[in-house]
Design an enzyme around this catalytic site. Structure first.
Site, short mmCIF file in Angstrom:
data_model
loop_
_atom_site.label_atom_id
_atom_site.label_comp_id
_atom_site.label_asym_id
_atom_site.label_seq_id
_atom_site.Cartn_x
_atom_site.Cartn_y
_atom_site.Cartn_z
N ASP A 49 0.83 -1.21 0.00
CA ASP A 49 0.00 0.00 0.00
C ASP A 49 0.86 1.26 0.00
O ASP A 49 2.02 1.24 0.39
CB ASP A 49 -0.87 0.03 1.26
CG ASP A 49 -2.26 -0.52 1.01
OD1 ASP A 49 -2.52 -0.97 -0.11
OD2 ASP A 49 -3.07 -0.51 1.95
N LYS B 182 -1.46 4.76 -4.68
CA LYS B 182 -1.63 5.78 -5.73
C LYS B 182 -0.43 6.70 -5.84
O LYS B 182 -0.55 7.86 -6.18
CB LYS B 182 -2.92 6.56 -5.51
CG LYS B 182 -3.14 7.03 -4.10
CD LYS B 182 -4.57 7.54 -3.93
CE LYS B 182 -4.94 7.52 -2.46
NZ LYS B 182 -6.32 7.52 -2.17
N MET C 7 -7.59 10.40 8.98
CA MET C 7 -8.11 10.94 7.72
C MET C 7 -8.96 12.18 7.97
O MET C 7 -9.99 12.38 7.32
CB MET C 7 -8.95 9.86 6.98
CG MET C 7 -8.15 8.63 6.63
SD MET C 7 -9.14 7.24 6.05
CE MET C 7 -9.61 6.45 7.58
N1 SAH Z 1 -4.32 1.05 8.85
C1 SAH Z 1 -3.73 2.36 9.11
C2 SAH Z 1 -4.67 3.50 8.80
C3 SAH Z 1 -4.99 3.66 7.34
S1 SAH Z 1 -6.02 5.03 7.04
C4 SAH Z 1 -3.27 2.40 10.57
O1 SAH Z 1 -3.63 1.51 11.35
O2 SAH Z 1 -2.55 3.32 10.92
C5 SAH Z 1 -4.86 6.28 6.62
C6 SAH Z 1 -4.77 7.32 7.72
O3 SAH Z 1 -3.93 6.87 8.77
C7 SAH Z 1 -4.16 8.63 7.30
O4 SAH Z 1 -5.10 9.47 6.66
C8 SAH Z 1 -3.73 9.22 8.61
O5 SAH Z 1 -4.83 9.73 9.33
C9 SAH Z 1 -3.26 7.96 9.35
N2 SAH Z 1 -1.82 7.76 9.23
C10 SAH Z 1 -1.18 6.74 8.64
N3 SAH Z 1 0.15 6.83 8.79
C11 SAH Z 1 0.37 7.94 9.53
C12 SAH Z 1 1.53 8.57 10.07
N4 SAH Z 1 2.75 8.07 9.87
N5 SAH Z 1 1.38 9.70 10.81
C13 SAH Z 1 0.16 10.21 11.03
N6 SAH Z 1 -0.99 9.66 10.55
C14 SAH Z 1 -0.88 8.55 9.81
#
Ligand code: SAH
Length: 250
Positions: free
Chosen positions: A35, A57, A169
């Site tokens: 991803d 993407k 998000m």
């Molecule tokens: N499965 C992932 C979440 C996917 S949804 C998890 O458990 O973290 C994607 C969202 O995750 C982003 O829009 C943001 O809100 C958050 N996110 C993912 N990586 C991040 C990071 N390194 N720092 C801050 N927010 C992050």
């Protein structure tokens, strides 16, 4: 034919936050479906010669449709391959891991879920925020800021619950969310942190309060991927980069 799928959580970014199980599963894979939000540094744990398929993407292309990813996984396993499906954070937290597990189950394919540290845990910790400090918060709620309309979270109820709130998000619709929380009676002075690229070398953060967060996000240009953390525990943040909370409160 002994293929299987590992649904692997790659954590928020820092490869050192991978679990031992994730490292082992990556090493066992013939092919990895990766991803967008996955730090490419974790791919060094794949064995030499393992194939990498990007399904995000990056590069401005449209993201790969979910159904196509699921079909591709199933096809690869049916060729006897071990597939690492690598996702940011934890696969079962806003990661569509549930959908993919369902598709694999329906296809009768063996799979194993390997937890990762979700961004909502990793990013606040990188800022020194103890999400459930027992003197301050009775709990924490993880919520998506992405959904809209009837599907949107009940911000009134969340505000009333009074737990620390971690919004994933949430940047694109931040003004709307802040409006809902204020309308639900959360005071403007409620501490809020925004953490972008948490645990990565290019991590950026902002500590402010509810009444100022929209303006501060615009001013600093902090953007996705970011988590928004709201609650009194945010006062314990050791934000190095920008710390407006004290200035605003003065
Ligand atoms: N499965 C992932 C979440 C996917 S949804 C998890 O458990 O973290 C994607 C969202 O995750 C982003 O829009 C943001 O809100 C958050 N996110 C993912 N990586 C991040 C990071 N390194 N720092 C801050 N927010 C992050």
């Amino acid at each position: 034919m002994t293929g299987k799928v590992y649904l692997i959580g790659a954590g928020p970014g820092d490869p050192e936050l991978l679990t031992l199980k994730a490292v082992r599963a990556l090493g066992a894979a013939d092919v990895a479906l990766v991803d967008d939000l996955v730090n490419r540094d974790v791919l060094k744990f794949l064995r030499a010669g393992a194939r990498v398929i990007e399904v995000g993407k990056r590069g401005g292309c449209r993201s790969t449709p979910q159904a196509f990813i699921e079909r591709q996984m199933i096809r690869l396993v049916r060729h006897g391959l071990v597939v690492a499906r690598v996702k940011g954070g934890d696969p079962y937290v806003f990661g569509r891991g549930g959908e993919e597990a369902g598709a694999l189950r329906n296809a009768g394919i063996e799979f194993e879920v390997v937890n990762g540290i979700t961004a909502g845990i990793g990013a606040p910790a990188a800022l020194g925020i103890p999400l459930t400090h027992r003197d301050i918060a009775h709990g924490v709620t993880f919520v998506t800021g992405h959904a809209r309309g009837n599907d949107a979270p009940d911000w009134q109820a969340l505000a009333r619950a009074g737990t620390t709130l971690v919004i994933y998000m949430g940047i694109a619709r931040l003004a709307e969310i802040v409006g809902e929380l204020r309308a639900a009676g959360v005071p403007d002075g409620m501490p809020v942190a925004v953490v972008q690229n948490g645990t990565l070398p290019d991590q950026r953060s902002l500590v402010t309060c509810l009444g100022a967060v929209v303006e501060e996000v615009v001013r600093t240009g902090i953007g996705s991927p970011a988590v928004v953390v709201m609650g009194e525990v945010v006062r314990l943040a050791n934000a190095r980069e920008i710390n407006d909370l004290t200035r605003r409160a003065a």
